[in-house]
Design an enzyme around this catalytic site. Structure first.
Site, PDB file in Angstrom:
ATOM      1  N   GLY A  18     -72.089  -2.476 -20.507  1.00 58.45           N
ATOM      2  CA  GLY A  18     -71.714  -1.530 -21.545  1.00 58.45           C
ATOM      3  C   GLY A  18     -71.853  -0.107 -21.040  1.00 58.45           C
ATOM      4  N   CYS A  19     -71.176   0.826 -21.711  1.00 58.57           N
ATOM      5  CA  CYS A  19     -71.168   2.211 -21.229  1.00 58.57           C
ATOM      6  C   CYS A  19     -72.550   2.864 -21.344  1.00 58.57           C
ATOM      7  CB  CYS A  19     -70.105   3.021 -21.949  1.00 58.57           C
ATOM      8  SG  CYS A  19     -70.189   2.984 -23.753  1.00 58.57           S
TER       9      CYS A  19
END
Length: 306
Positions: free
Chosen positions: A115-116
């Site tokens: 995930g970012c």
């Protein structure tokens, strides 16, 4: 024979960004489903099983369903959703964390793309725990500022609407229940005994991310040395000189890049580490393409902007 690549969910933000990075390459064969059949289960099944590597750019439930449609032993999967990031049977797709991570990705049939926000946190914290600069039970706090493209098509439309809420011109703090969906992977991948206190913030800019981890009672110089040693020789994750490349940090400074830069600031009693990157680059699509390159035995930066 060129590797066959299929993007399931190409119409979404992450899928489109992956397609942009692959569309001009002549070393791959992109399998393109007819637009009117992209939600047809049997047609998707055919494409999923025809590909050498599949990118899943789907909501979690749809990603799990897509995996269930794969009926052969040869199709390899890179899942950009949250669905499999803490699954022990999936390899976590952040090659720079260790030689073991890179080797696992290269041989993997199933890779969970990070995930970012998690990428920013884990890039800072994993080396510090692994090198015993901080213990696994440390009370981590983290704030992460992202461009609005991180919210996908709905948030992009919201921010770019000419009649938008005027408050969008300022930063918006969200995830106030302190249960953001990236927390489980932050805790799991770093081997922490408790989740960090994590506050995400969205700003009025399209893309870019600055994820800052606060470290009280930790010597900043020791943090700098540990991160420099850990990422020595890496091309897509680098460490800035102590204190940063300039005396301020702009969250969108690496927009359009597929690399990540770590910036350590502080003194002998306190430290902060900021991971600076593009939420659509090393935070999503760029990382996915890097993982594909590694899985295919190619130079990891092929098709990427460093």
């Amino acid at each position: 024979m060129k590797p066959k690549i299929y993007i399931d969910g190409r119409e979404g933000t992450t899928g489109l960004q992956i397609y942009e990075r692959l569309g001009g390459r002549d070393d791959l064969e992109l399998l393109l489903i007819d637009e009117d059949k992209r939600k047809d289960t049997e047609e998707r099944r055919r494409f999923l099983n025809a590909a050498d590597i599949v990118f899943l750019c789907l909501p979690d439930a749809a990603a799990r369903d897509a995996v269930s449609l794969i009926e052969n032993e040869t199709t390899r999967v890179i899942d950009a959703s949250t669905a499999h990031r803490t699954e022990p049977d999936w390899d976590y797709g952040f090659a720079e964390l260790s030689k073991a991570h890179r080797a696992a990705i290269a041989a993997s049939k199933r890779v969970a793309n990070p995930g970012c926000h998690a990428s920013g946190f884990i890039s800072s914290v994993y080396p510090l725990v692994a090198r015993e600069v901080v213990p696994a039970d440390f009370a981590f706090t983290c704030s992460s500022l992202t461009g609005y493209s991180g919210g996908g098509k709905k948030m992009i439309a919201e921010y770019e609407d000419e009649n938008r809420d005027p408050r969008h011109a300022s930063e918006r703090i969200y995830g106030l229940n302190l249960q953001h969906k990236h927390l489980p992977e932050m805790e799991y991948v770093c081997g922490l005994t408790q989740p960090p206190v994590f506050v995400p913030v969205v700003g009025d800019f399209y893309k870019g991310m600055a994820t800052t981890v606060m470290l009280p009672s930790v010597d900043a110089r020791r943090v700098q040395e540990a991160l420099e040693a850990h990422y020595e020789g890496q091309r897509l994750v680098t460490v800035a000189p102590f204190g940063g490349d300039e005396p301020v940090i702009y969250a969108n400074a690496l927009a359009g890049k597929d690399s990540l830069r770590l910036i350590v600031c502080g003194h002998a009693r306190q430290a902060i580490v900021t991971a600076l990157f593009d939420n659509l680059g090393k935070g999503a699509s760029g990382a996915a393409v890097q993982n594909m390159n590694i899985m295919l035995g190619l130079d990891e930066a092929t098709g990427l902007t460093v």
